[in-house]
Write a protein that holds these residues in place. Sequence first.
Motif, mmCIF file in Angstrom:
data_model
loop_
_atom_site.group_PDB
_atom_site.id
_atom_site.type_symbol
_atom_site.label_atom_id
_atom_site.label_comp_id
_atom_site.label_asym_id
_atom_site.label_seq_id
_atom_site.Cartn_x
_atom_site.Cartn_y
_atom_site.Cartn_z
ATOM 1 N N MET A 55 0.824 -1.207 0.000
ATOM 2 C CA MET A 55 0.000 0.000 0.000
ATOM 3 C C MET A 55 0.863 1.264 0.000
ATOM 4 O O MET A 55 0.489 2.259 -0.565
ATOM 5 N N PHE A 56 1.991 1.190 0.663
ATOM 6 C CA PHE A 56 2.839 2.384 0.752
ATOM 7 C C PHE A 56 3.518 2.707 -0.572
ATOM 8 O O PHE A 56 3.700 3.877 -0.898
ATOM 9 N N ARG A 57 3.856 1.707 -1.362
ATOM 10 C CA ARG A 57 4.598 1.919 -2.606
ATOM 11 C C ARG A 57 3.825 2.788 -3.613
ATOM 12 O O ARG A 57 4.422 3.723 -4.180
ATOM 13 N N PRO A 58 2.515 2.563 -3.870
ATOM 14 C CA PRO A 58 1.811 3.441 -4.816
ATOM 15 C C PRO A 58 1.697 4.882 -4.312
ATOM 16 O O PRO A 58 1.820 5.832 -5.093
ATOM 17 N N VAL A 59 1.514 5.047 -3.012
ATOM 18 C CA VAL A 59 1.425 6.396 -2.449
ATOM 19 C C VAL A 59 2.770 7.094 -2.579
ATOM 20 O O VAL A 59 2.839 8.272 -2.961
ATOM 21 N N ARG A 60 3.837 6.373 -2.292
ATOM 22 C CA ARG A 60 5.181 6.946 -2.420
ATOM 23 C C ARG A 60 5.454 7.365 -3.858
ATOM 24 O O ARG A 60 6.034 8.428 -4.112
ATOM 25 N N THR A 61 5.029 6.544 -4.807
ATOM 26 C CA THR A 61 5.237 6.860 -6.220
ATOM 27 C C THR A 61 4.477 8.120 -6.616
ATOM 28 O O THR A 61 5.025 8.989 -7.315
ATOM 29 N N LEU A 62 3.236 8.257 -6.166
ATOM 30 C CA LEU A 62 2.452 9.458 -6.489
ATOM 31 C C LEU A 62 3.065 10.708 -5.867
ATOM 32 O O LEU A 62 3.124 11.768 -6.512
ATOM 33 N N VAL A 63 3.532 10.597 -4.635
ATOM 34 C CA VAL A 63 4.171 11.746 -3.977
ATOM 35 C C VAL A 63 5.449 12.121 -4.719
ATOM 36 O O VAL A 63 5.712 13.297 -4.956
ATOM 37 N N LEU A 64 6.229 11.133 -5.103
ATOM 38 C CA LEU A 64 7.458 11.401 -5.845
ATOM 39 C C LEU A 64 7.164 12.063 -7.193
ATOM 40 O O LEU A 64 7.852 13.008 -7.584
ATOM 41 N N MET A 65 6.142 11.607 -7.871
ATOM 42 C CA MET A 65 5.770 12.228 -9.154
ATOM 43 C C MET A 65 5.331 13.672 -8.956
ATOM 44 O O MET A 65 5.674 14.542 -9.765
ATOM 45 N N ALA A 66 4.596 13.953 -7.903
ATOM 46 C CA ALA A 66 4.163 15.325 -7.616
ATOM 47 C C ALA A 66 5.354 16.219 -7.317
ATOM 48 O O ALA A 66 5.429 17.360 -7.801
ATOM 49 N N VAL A 67 6.304 15.721 -6.543
ATOM 50 C CA VAL A 67 7.497 16.510 -6.213
ATOM 51 C C VAL A 67 8.306 16.798 -7.464
ATOM 52 O O VAL A 67 8.744 17.934 -7.693
ATOM 53 N N ILE A 68 8.501 15.812 -8.310
ATOM 54 C CA ILE A 68 9.252 16.006 -9.546
ATOM 55 C C ILE A 68 8.551 17.012 -10.459
ATOM 56 O O ILE A 68 9.191 17.859 -11.076
ATOM 57 N N PHE A 69 7.225 16.952 -10.527
ATOM 58 C CA PHE A 69 6.467 17.902 -11.332
ATOM 59 C C PHE A 69 6.670 19.327 -10.824
ATOM 60 O O PHE A 69 6.912 20.256 -11.608
ATOM 61 N N LEU A 70 6.595 19.515 -9.508
ATOM 62 C CA LEU A 70 6.777 20.853 -8.938
ATOM 63 C C LEU A 70 8.189 21.371 -9.151
ATOM 64 O O LEU A 70 8.381 22.558 -9.442
ATOM 65 N N VAL A 71 9.177 20.507 -9.032
ATOM 66 C CA VAL A 71 10.563 20.918 -9.295
ATOM 67 C C VAL A 71 10.693 21.374 -10.745
ATOM 68 O O VAL A 71 11.345 22.386 -11.037
ATOM 69 N N GLY A 72 10.054 20.671 -11.664
ATOM 70 C CA GLY A 72 10.073 21.063 -13.070
ATOM 71 C C GLY A 72 9.423 22.417 -13.310
ATOM 72 O O GLY A 72 9.918 23.219 -14.103
#
Length: 47
Positions: free
Chosen positions: A1-18
Motif C-alpha cells: 500500500m505504501f509503494r503506490p502512495v510513495r510513487t504518487l508523492v514522488l511524481m508530484a514533487v518532480i512535477f513541482l521541481v520542473g
Amino acid sequence: MFRPVRTLVLMAVIFLVGLFYERHQHQERCAAAGGTVQDGLCRGETE
C-alpha cells in the motif's frame, strides 16, 4: 500500500521541481533580453 502512495508523492514533487525550474529559466531568458517578468509574462524586452 505504501509503494503506490510513495510513487504518487514522488511524481508530484518532480512535477513541482520542473515547474520552478522552468519559471527560473523563463526569468533568466527575459532578463537576458532586457525585460522583467510581471504576472508570468516578459515585459519590456528588446529583441
